[in-house]
Design a protein around this motif. Structure first.
Motif, mmCIF file in Angstrom:
data_model
loop_
_atom_site.group_PDB
_atom_site.id
_atom_site.type_symbol
_atom_site.label_atom_id
_atom_site.label_comp_id
_atom_site.label_asym_id
_atom_site.label_seq_id
_atom_site.Cartn_x
_atom_site.Cartn_y
_atom_site.Cartn_z
ATOM 1 N N GLY A 27 0.858 -1.187 0.000
ATOM 2 C CA GLY A 27 0.000 0.000 0.000
ATOM 3 C C GLY A 27 0.885 1.225 0.000
ATOM 4 O O GLY A 27 1.783 1.361 -0.815
ATOM 5 N N ARG A 28 0.695 2.122 0.943
ATOM 6 C CA ARG A 28 1.536 3.314 1.078
ATOM 7 C C ARG A 28 2.757 2.923 1.908
ATOM 8 O O ARG A 28 2.589 2.418 3.015
ATOM 9 N N ALA A 29 3.960 3.153 1.367
ATOM 10 C CA ALA A 29 5.154 2.671 2.071
ATOM 11 C C ALA A 29 6.367 3.538 1.783
ATOM 12 O O ALA A 29 6.432 4.219 0.771
ATOM 13 N N ALA A 31 10.518 3.942 1.047
ATOM 14 C CA ALA A 31 11.458 3.234 0.174
ATOM 15 C C ALA A 31 12.127 2.093 0.928
ATOM 16 O O ALA A 31 12.381 1.028 0.372
ATOM 17 N N TYR A 32 12.386 2.304 2.217
ATOM 18 C CA TYR A 32 13.004 1.259 3.028
ATOM 19 C C TYR A 32 12.111 0.024 3.091
ATOM 20 O O TYR A 32 12.580 -1.102 2.903
ATOM 21 N N SER A 33 10.832 0.211 3.338
ATOM 22 C CA SER A 33 9.890 -0.914 3.399
ATOM 23 C C SER A 33 9.793 -1.626 2.057
ATOM 24 O O SER A 33 9.754 -2.859 1.998
ATOM 25 N N VAL A 34 9.756 -0.849 0.984
ATOM 26 C CA VAL A 34 9.694 -1.430 -0.359
ATOM 27 C C VAL A 34 10.966 -2.227 -0.627
ATOM 28 O O VAL A 34 10.920 -3.322 -1.198
ATOM 29 N N SER A 35 12.096 -1.692 -0.203
ATOM 30 C CA SER A 35 13.375 -2.370 -0.374
ATOM 31 C C SER A 35 13.359 -3.731 0.311
ATOM 32 O O SER A 35 13.760 -4.737 -0.275
ATOM 33 N N SER A 59 3.187 7.114 -7.344
ATOM 34 C CA SER A 59 3.144 8.529 -6.973
ATOM 35 C C SER A 59 3.727 8.697 -5.582
ATOM 36 O O SER A 59 3.755 7.764 -4.784
ATOM 37 N N LYS A 60 4.210 9.899 -5.327
ATOM 38 C CA LYS A 60 4.777 10.220 -4.021
ATOM 39 C C LYS A 60 3.660 10.748 -3.133
ATOM 40 O O LYS A 60 2.842 11.552 -3.562
ATOM 41 N N ALA A 61 3.657 10.293 -1.897
ATOM 42 C CA ALA A 61 2.712 10.783 -0.902
ATOM 43 C C ALA A 61 3.541 11.494 0.163
ATOM 44 O O ALA A 61 4.006 10.860 1.111
ATOM 45 N N PRO A 62 3.795 12.789 -0.019
ATOM 46 C CA PRO A 62 4.706 13.496 0.890
ATOM 47 C C PRO A 62 4.169 13.592 2.315
ATOM 48 O O PRO A 62 2.973 13.721 2.531
ATOM 49 N N ARG A 63 5.114 13.471 3.247
ATOM 50 C CA ARG A 63 4.826 13.654 4.662
ATOM 51 C C ARG A 63 5.896 14.552 5.248
ATOM 52 O O ARG A 63 6.864 14.886 4.569
ATOM 53 N N MET A 64 5.754 14.893 6.486
ATOM 54 C CA MET A 64 6.694 15.804 7.118
ATOM 55 C C MET A 64 8.126 15.248 7.121
ATOM 56 O O MET A 64 9.029 15.884 6.640
ATOM 57 N N ARG A 65 8.315 14.070 7.662
ATOM 58 C CA ARG A 65 9.667 13.540 7.835
ATOM 59 C C ARG A 65 10.049 12.484 6.813
ATOM 60 O O ARG A 65 11.191 12.380 6.430
ATOM 61 N N LYS A 66 9.107 11.676 6.446
ATOM 62 C CA LYS A 66 9.417 10.529 5.593
ATOM 63 C C LYS A 66 8.577 10.570 4.334
ATOM 64 O O LYS A 66 7.381 10.780 4.388
ATOM 65 N N GLN A 67 9.222 10.354 3.200
ATOM 66 C CA GLN A 67 8.476 10.332 1.948
ATOM 67 C C GLN A 67 7.925 8.926 1.723
ATOM 68 O O GLN A 67 8.638 7.940 1.851
#
Length: 87
Positions: A27-29, A31-35, A59-67
């Motif tokens: 789902g929404r994750a 890059a580390y989780s995808v890796s 698509s990118k789902a921007p957040r404050m600290r983690k993309q």
């Protein structure tokens, strides 16, 4: 593995297909989780995610600290593949 091969036949490289499938499963994750899910190294995953964003499959789902990244639905992917084949 059949899913990966099917995605390759529609124009994705093997690593792109692995990242796309991993992201669909997560789902929404990050890059580390995808890796971790895809079994690819983190730097490789970042590069592949960038390529998939350019291709319109992620698509990118921007957040404050983690993309975070989100995969577009397989229906959208197949529609894009059909458009490319029709040309």
């Amino acid at each position: 593995m059949q899913i990966i091969e099917s995605l390759e036949s529609l124009g994705l490289e093997e690593k792109e297909a692995k990242v796309y499938v991993a992201l669909l499963q997560l789902g929404r994750a990050s890059a580390y989780s995808v890796s971790e899910k895809s079994g690819l190294k983190k730097p490789t995953t970042y590069v592949i995610l960038g390529e998939l964003v350019k291709k319109g499959l992620v698509s990118k789902a921007p957040r404050m600290r983690k993309q975070l990244f989100v995969a577009k639905s397989p229906d959208e992917f197949f529609a894009l593949a059909e458009e490319r084949l029709a040309v």
